[in-house]
Design a protein around this motif. Structure first.
Motif, short mmCIF file in Angstrom:
data_model
loop_
_atom_site.label_atom_id
_atom_site.label_comp_id
_atom_site.label_asym_id
_atom_site.label_seq_id
_atom_site.Cartn_x
_atom_site.Cartn_y
_atom_site.Cartn_z
N HIS A 1 -9.58 7.79 -5.58
CA HIS A 1 -9.71 6.82 -6.40
C HIS A 1 -10.02 5.47 -5.59
CE1 HIS A 1 -5.77 4.65 -5.75
NE2 HIS A 1 -6.31 3.82 -6.34
N MET A 2 -9.79 5.52 -4.32
CA MET A 2 -10.09 4.14 -3.66
C MET A 2 -11.59 4.22 -3.17
SD MET A 2 -6.83 3.73 -1.24
CE MET A 2 -6.93 5.35 -0.36
N THR A 3 -12.28 4.90 -3.59
CA THR A 3 -13.92 4.74 -3.13
C THR A 3 -14.60 4.21 -4.29
OG1 THR A 3 -14.26 7.39 -4.06
CG2 THR A 3 -13.70 7.20 -1.97
N TYR B 1 -5.59 10.79 -4.55
CA TYR B 1 -5.24 9.38 -4.24
C TYR B 1 -6.44 8.74 -3.49
CZ TYR B 1 -3.05 5.02 -3.11
OH TYR B 1 -2.79 3.68 -3.21
N ASP B 2 -6.73 9.42 -2.19
CA ASP B 2 -7.92 8.76 -1.52
C ASP B 2 -9.16 8.56 -2.42
OD1 ASP B 2 -6.01 8.68 0.73
OD2 ASP B 2 -6.77 10.58 1.59
N TRP C 1 -4.48 -1.36 -2.52
CA TRP C 1 -5.70 -0.92 -1.52
C TRP C 1 -6.87 -2.09 -1.88
CZ3 TRP C 1 -10.38 0.35 -4.22
CH2 TRP C 1 -9.86 0.45 -5.36
N ASP C 2 -7.42 -2.19 -0.60
CA ASP C 2 -8.41 -2.99 -0.53
C ASP C 2 -9.67 -2.80 -1.42
OD1 ASP C 2 -10.37 -5.22 -0.01
OD2 ASP C 2 -10.59 -4.89 2.15
N LEU C 3 -10.14 -3.67 -2.70
CA LEU C 3 -10.96 -3.37 -3.62
C LEU C 3 -12.42 -3.85 -3.03
CD1 LEU C 3 -11.13 -6.18 -5.04
CD2 LEU C 3 -9.47 -5.22 -6.60
N ARG D 1 0.80 4.35 -2.98
CA ARG D 1 0.48 5.63 -2.46
C ARG D 1 1.70 6.55 -3.05
NH1 ARG D 1 -2.83 8.98 0.44
NH2 ARG D 1 -4.09 7.18 1.14
N ILE E 1 -2.81 -4.03 -7.09
CA ILE E 1 -3.53 -2.99 -6.52
C ILE E 1 -2.76 -2.64 -5.25
CG2 ILE E 1 -5.31 -4.31 -5.55
CD1 ILE E 1 -7.11 -2.05 -6.54
N ALA F 1 0.80 -1.17 0.17
CA ALA F 1 0.19 0.07 0.03
C ALA F 1 0.78 1.09 0.02
CB ALA F 1 -0.92 0.07 1.31
#
Length: 230
Positions: free
Chosen positions: A105-107, A102-103, A139-141, A80, A137, A76
């Motif tokens: 795009h994880m939503t 960046y934050d 982050w947790d998708l 980032r 990736i 992670a």
């Protein structure tokens, strides 16, 4: 085929446009930019490849980022660092916007499934074919799949940053097959990246590629998977 492994970005889902991404973050942070400046900044962010899942960097990766870029999907922190580093090549009115972008795009709201994603995943479930998502990736998708109602169709998620391994390393595909309890020779890998997703072939998996296109331009790119599974 007993199982199908799917890539995430550009295969099952597509990230929003760079302009939409920037507009959303500016609205959230209540920072305004004149329209011409906003368009310029969005184009510049797109050119440097700052949006994960968006355009690949069109120019040379900065020397200080090059080593991180090559292994960005292994953790992670690396992910980032790589993408905010690219973003910081573009001047924005507040330095904090780079992390806010960046934050964003994880939503889940930043992602849209392709028009036939639910149809194909549902058909595979009806046929008793197990499904895994194998993604490079950082982050947790899983929340993306849950928010869009697609999590019930996925039997296993194998994410590079959780294993410190990134495609095309066959070990990531092997991890997915083990998680599903299937033989790689009875498994189909579906992705949009010939190099990364093609790594499954070394394990004995069949491989099928789709085009990484905007959602509106690829209405039925996944349906051939159903014929390949048989």
């Amino acid at each position: 085929m007993a199982a199908v492994l799917f890539d995430f970005s550009g295969t099952l889902f597509r990230i929003e446009s760079t302009e939409s991404w920037l507009r959303a973050v500016l609205a959230e942070t209540e920072i305004s930019l004149p329209e011409p400046e906003l368009i310029r900044a969005a184009r510049a962010l797109d050119t440097v490849g700052a949006l994960p899942g968006g355009s690949f960097p069109s120019g040379r990766i900065p020397d200080e980022l090059a080593p991180v870029w090559e292994i960005r999907d292994k953790s992670a922190e690396l992910h980032r660092t790589a993408y905010t580093g690219l973003s910081r090549q573009v001047s924005l009115p507040d330095p904090a916007l780079h992390d806010a972008l960046y934050d964003r795009h994880m939503t889940p709201t930043a992602w849209r499934p392709y028009p036939d994603t639910a149809e194909v995943l549902g058909a595979l479930r009806e046929r008793g074919v197990v499904v895994g998502v194998v993604s490079n990736i950082g982050w947790d998708l899983r929340p993306v799949f849950r928010d869009h109602g697609l999590d019930p169709y996925v039997d296993a998620y194998v994410l590079s940053y959780e294993h410190g391994i990134q495609k095309p390393d066959p070990r990531l595909f092997a991890t997915a097959c083990d998680a599903l309890g299937v033989d790689p020779r009875e498994t189909l890998m579906v992705g949009d990246d010939r190099r990364a997703d093609g790594g499954a072939a070394a394990l004995g998996c069949a491989v099928h590629f789709v085009d990484h296109l905007p959602v509106t331009k690829r209405p039925d790119g996944l349906r051939p998977v159903l014929d390949l599974v048989g």
